[in-house]
Scaffold this active site. Sequence first.
Site, PDB file in Angstrom:
ATOM      1  N   LYS A  81       6.153 -23.795 -10.586  1.00  0.00           N
ATOM      2  CA  LYS A  81       7.125 -24.384  -9.678  1.00  0.00           C
ATOM      3  C   LYS A  81       7.255 -25.875  -9.969  1.00  0.00           C
ATOM      4  O   LYS A  81       6.289 -26.537 -10.371  1.00  0.00           O
ATOM      5  CB  LYS A  81       6.659 -24.143  -8.244  1.00  0.00           C
ATOM      6  CG  LYS A  81       7.598 -24.591  -7.145  1.00  0.00           C
ATOM      7  CD  LYS A  81       6.996 -24.198  -5.786  1.00  0.00           C
ATOM      8  CE  LYS A  81       7.826 -24.679  -4.620  1.00  0.00           C
ATOM      9  NZ  LYS A  81       7.241 -24.262  -3.311  1.00  0.00           N
ATOM     10  N   SER A 114      10.470 -22.226  -0.283  1.00  0.00           N
ATOM     11  CA  SER A 114      11.015 -23.088  -1.312  1.00  0.00           C
ATOM     12  C   SER A 114      10.736 -22.628  -2.733  1.00  0.00           C
ATOM     13  O   SER A 114      11.267 -23.187  -3.695  1.00  0.00           O
ATOM     14  CB  SER A 114      10.457 -24.502  -1.132  1.00  0.00           C
ATOM     15  OG  SER A 114       9.041 -24.515  -1.303  1.00  0.00           O
ATOM     16  N   SER A 127       6.492 -20.720   2.034  1.00  0.00           N
ATOM     17  CA  SER A 127       7.251 -20.836   0.789  1.00  0.00           C
ATOM     18  C   SER A 127       6.786 -19.926  -0.335  1.00  0.00           C
ATOM     19  O   SER A 127       7.434 -19.861  -1.376  1.00  0.00           O
ATOM     20  CB  SER A 127       7.238 -22.294   0.299  1.00  0.00           C
ATOM     21  OG  SER A 127       8.004 -23.095   1.155  1.00  0.00           O
TER      22      SER A 127
END
Length: 496
Positions: free
Chosen positions: A75, A150, A174
């Site tokens: 990420k 996210s 997330s």
Amino acid sequence: MDFREYREHDAVALAEMVRNGEVSPSELVDAAAEGLDAWNGRLNAVVESWVDQARQTCQSNAPSGPLAGVPFLIKDMLEWEGHAMTLGSRLLDGYDSQSTHPLVERYLKAGLLLVGRTNMSELGLMPATEPIVYGPTKNPWDVQRSPGGSSGGSAAAVAAGIVPVAHAADGGGSIRIPASACGLFGFKPSRGLTVEALDEVPEGFVSHHCVSRTVRDSALLLDLSTGVSPGSRWRPPATRSCAEAAQCDPEPLRVGVMFTDFLGEALHPACRAAIEKTARHCEDLGHDVVEITPPIDGLAYRAAFSQLWAVGASFFLKRVRAELDTMEEIPAPVVRLLRLPGTLEAALRAAQVVGFPMVEPLTLRLARHSDRMSPADLWVIWQQLNVATADMTHFFDDHDVLLTSTITQLPWKTGSYDAAGQTLEEIEESLFAYAGLTPIANTAGLPAMSVPLHRHEGLPVGTQFIGPHGADGTLLSLAGQLERAQPWVEVATRGE
């Protein structure tokens, strides 16, 4: 090995094939690259490819370790020295990491080949992945919908089969929210279980781990990610091997199931159906399932966590400013901002006024709200969060796990959420009406997971299990048991 064959296997299987000489790491990287070419134009899941570097690594230094040769994505919030990282924000466009996060060091030691970084919402603040800097990520099961956030880029990439498992991080859901939206297994570890950097988010609200298609991939990666690093403030909770736990059925568990959100409000019918289905599976496996009412004061908790959410926006922006201040060469897009006088918040506000939108409007609004808080306000917030933590702790005196929906609605349509014109109170209400079931695990430092046992008109709908602190092995045992009883491994094929 072509992409279609490659994505039929999870990371454990691919690593075993490498060890047995059935496939080479280079072939796996080529297959991941084929998947990236086939899918990323539609999904916008991967914002930067490192495939060429991974190929060079295979040629110059054969990877070794338990997951040697397996392609992997991180990420856009983990630092890998010399590689770009933006936290999904234009504020860091052009920034190269100055150090390597301890977790990335673990991934490299395990033999994973990092083939790119994935899209995320700005600073990880939203349960959708639509940053202005890179644009929205699409859900491979329905490209009109969000993959959640996210960690939406990671989830979309795994769901499409580009990689079998990808790094994700969870500060309020997330990992679990995009796992639910994309039909994956998403596990948030107990606070302190995985290694962390010295400058991690205070109080361990953010947990790093992954999204995966199989439980065993998640469990093995968790074993490889645990321990004390130089930056650790927590001692990992005592737990047996996660990989071993995932292979063993748990003892009969006392499951408290909640068919509403924490305010007692009804869920989307598909979400309720997912809970009912999961509860039946648990009963069939010999667990004692009892319906419960919300174990915390949902309204008080929502108010407190929403205030903390605003503090998080300001914290991240100040941290970014501190990081940039230490750099010898400032990224060009940031130079103008840094020349503006006054506090960071004042500089950001001025930058917006002069037409230089370095951060998104919602992020700026949250930061402004946070900077108006007094120390006493923060103490009140903390006290309310501690009450909710205590309530959850006592809930586990009589139950082993809590079963809920992961999100309360179907995944948002891409671009459908717009905070413009809403007050902060209205934003708080709308966000918690969508993603209000996940943050309590972060507040209390509890392990939690989303399991993909249900579909609604072809769209995945996950259910969430939360356990007491340190019960990671118990949750993984339950997840493995459910997976064996109701196999769920599947990759998206729409649009092919």
